[in-house]
Design a protein around this motif. Structure first.
Motif, short mmCIF file in Angstrom:
data_model
loop_
_atom_site.label_atom_id
_atom_site.label_comp_id
_atom_site.label_asym_id
_atom_site.label_seq_id
_atom_site.Cartn_x
_atom_site.Cartn_y
_atom_site.Cartn_z
N ASP A 62 -54.66 -21.60 151.61
CA ASP A 62 -56.09 -21.94 151.54
C ASP A 62 -56.96 -20.81 151.00
OD1 ASP A 62 -55.57 -24.45 152.50
OD2 ASP A 62 -56.03 -23.97 154.59
N ILE A 63 -56.38 -19.73 150.50
CA ILE A 63 -57.22 -18.64 150.00
C ILE A 63 -57.99 -19.12 148.77
CG2 ILE A 63 -55.58 -16.92 150.83
CD1 ILE A 63 -55.06 -16.26 147.84
N ALA A 64 -59.09 -18.46 148.51
CA ALA A 64 -59.93 -18.77 147.35
C ALA A 64 -60.50 -17.48 146.81
CB ALA A 64 -61.04 -19.73 147.74
N TYR A 65 -60.92 -17.49 145.55
CA TYR A 65 -61.52 -16.32 144.95
C TYR A 65 -62.75 -16.74 144.16
CZ TYR A 65 -58.60 -18.01 141.07
OH TYR A 65 -57.99 -18.81 140.11
N ALA A 66 -63.61 -15.77 143.88
CA ALA A 66 -64.82 -16.03 143.10
C ALA A 66 -65.00 -14.89 142.11
CB ALA A 66 -66.03 -16.14 144.01
N ALA A 106 -49.68 -17.10 146.80
CA ALA A 106 -50.95 -17.65 147.27
C ALA A 106 -51.97 -17.73 146.13
CB ALA A 106 -51.49 -16.79 148.41
N LEU A 107 -52.00 -16.70 145.29
CA LEU A 107 -52.93 -16.71 144.15
C LEU A 107 -52.54 -17.78 143.14
CD1 LEU A 107 -53.34 -12.84 143.65
CD2 LEU A 107 -55.08 -14.44 144.48
N ALA A 108 -51.24 -17.99 142.93
CA ALA A 108 -50.78 -19.03 142.01
C ALA A 108 -51.22 -20.40 142.49
CB ALA A 108 -49.26 -18.97 141.86
N ILE A 109 -51.09 -20.65 143.79
CA ILE A 109 -51.52 -21.94 144.36
C ILE A 109 -53.02 -22.13 144.17
CG2 ILE A 109 -51.79 -23.22 146.52
CD1 ILE A 109 -49.13 -21.95 147.42
N CYS A 110 -53.77 -21.05 144.35
CA CYS A 110 -55.23 -21.12 144.17
C CYS A 110 -55.59 -21.44 142.72
CB CYS A 110 -55.86 -19.80 144.61
SG CYS A 110 -57.66 -19.84 144.67
N THR A 111 -54.89 -20.84 141.76
CA THR A 111 -55.19 -21.14 140.35
C THR A 111 -54.89 -22.60 140.03
OG1 THR A 111 -52.97 -20.49 139.56
CG2 THR A 111 -54.65 -18.77 139.65
N GLU A 112 -53.88 -23.16 140.68
CA GLU A 112 -53.56 -24.57 140.43
C GLU A 112 -54.68 -25.48 140.89
OE1 GLU A 112 -49.89 -24.89 142.54
OE2 GLU A 112 -48.85 -23.48 141.21
N ARG A 113 -55.34 -25.11 141.99
CA ARG A 113 -56.46 -25.93 142.49
C ARG A 113 -57.68 -25.83 141.58
NH1 ARG A 113 -55.31 -23.61 147.64
NH2 ARG A 113 -57.17 -22.32 147.39
N THR A 114 -57.92 -24.65 141.03
CA THR A 114 -59.13 -24.43 140.25
C THR A 114 -58.96 -24.71 138.76
OG1 THR A 114 -58.57 -22.08 140.05
CG2 THR A 114 -60.00 -22.71 141.87
N GLY A 115 -57.72 -24.93 138.32
CA GLY A 115 -57.48 -25.20 136.91
C GLY A 115 -57.38 -23.94 136.06
N ASP A 116 -57.21 -22.78 136.71
CA ASP A 116 -57.07 -21.52 135.97
C ASP A 116 -55.60 -21.30 135.59
OD1 ASP A 116 -59.77 -21.04 136.43
OD2 ASP A 116 -59.38 -19.96 138.29
N THR A 117 -55.38 -20.51 134.55
CA THR A 117 -54.01 -20.15 134.22
C THR A 117 -53.57 -18.98 135.09
OG1 THR A 117 -54.62 -18.54 132.50
CG2 THR A 117 -54.36 -20.84 131.82
#
Length: 285
Positions: free
Chosen positions: A7-11, A104-115
């Protein structure tokens, strides 16, 4: 991996110019997204977004339309130190920690549509472990598992320059995961190579390396970078001197990196995922 890690997120505190639709603020305007402003139809020719009330009240009788901010995607690159010092295992396994964070960062990018890109390095960029930017979940998982199986055995971190050169171009969100037991020159090299990007340094520390060493006793120590072993008679004054030298080295590295990057985030022994998420979200403000 536990749910908190998933569930981590970044901005990011900057606007992206990416043309791919995503979740971050951008310089681009579009028909959907957050409301930005009202402009003449000649400026933004989309009659579907006509602002009737604003047009009727315009003293110059111009036809006005609502313009939205088009959220965009970004590229995320994770640079992982796999040099010999990362092989130390005391209260934690640094490589396993680095792999957990990368996953964890890879999973977060998948949610946000980032590479997502993964670039491990030691004295050179580890081409056998590199994952170039992709949206593929299977590729993400495969690269993380390869990283998890690495046994660091090469001294030096000069590969940070090669990794930085490999991701040159549009501004990216870059994570550096390392114990940062680096010479000062390596830190300066990293700062110069990655100066254009938004860089997040993540320090991995094992408390058994220095903080939790006994005050008295005979210790058989081995330098993971050089491979040399030495029998040391530990005493309070020696431990204090070592701690002072280590803290001085860390302060020098942090000063160099923090001048061009975000403030270093330190993980000691295990990851507090809620604290890490708060850092990624609010440390970017």
């Amino acid at each position: 991996m536990n749910d908190a890690a998933r569930d981590i997120a970044y901005a990011i505190p900057w606007r992206t110019s990416g043309v791919r639709v995503g979740a971050h603020k951008s310089f681009l305007s579009g028909s959907s997204g957050l409301f930005r402003d009202i402009v003449p139809l000649t400026t933004f020719p989309d009659p579907r977004r006509i602002a009737i009330r604003a047009s009727l009240s315009d003293p110059f009788e111009k036809l006005l339309v609502r313009r939205a901010e088009q959220p965009s995607a970004i590229d995320v690159a994770v640079l992982v130190d796999v040099s010999a010092s990362m092989a130390f295992e005391g209260r934690c396994n640094k490589i396993a920690l680095a792999a957990d964070i990368a996953e964890a960062l890879a999973i977060c990018t998948e949610r946000t549509g980032d590479t997502f890109a993964l670039l491990p390095f030691d004295s050179a960029l580890r081409q056998d472990l590199v994952l170039w930017k992709t949206l593929s979940r299977a590729a993400h998982l495969g690269a993380v598992e390869k990283l998890r199986g690495v046994t660091p055995d090469q001294k030096g971190v000069e590969g940070i320059a090669e990794a930085g050169a490999a991701i040159a171009g549009a501004r990216k969100l870059v994570f550096i995961i390392s114990d940062f037991l680096w010479p000062d020159e390596a830190a300066r090299m990293a700062a110069e190579t990655l100066a254009f990007h938004d860089v997040v340094p993540i320090e991995l520390r094992d408390s058994l390396e220095l903080e939790d060493l006994p005050r008295w006793g005979l210790l058989n120590l081995r330098d993971l970078e050089t491979g040399r072993s030495r029998l040391v008679a530990m005493r309070p004054s020696l431990k204090e001197r070592w701690l002072t030298l280590r803290n001085d080295q860390r302060s020098r590295i942090a000063r160099v990196l923090d001048a061009d990057m975000r403030e270093m985030f330190t993980i000691r022994d295990s990851v507090d995922w809620m604290r890490f998420t708060a850092y990624l979200l609010y440390g970017a403000a």
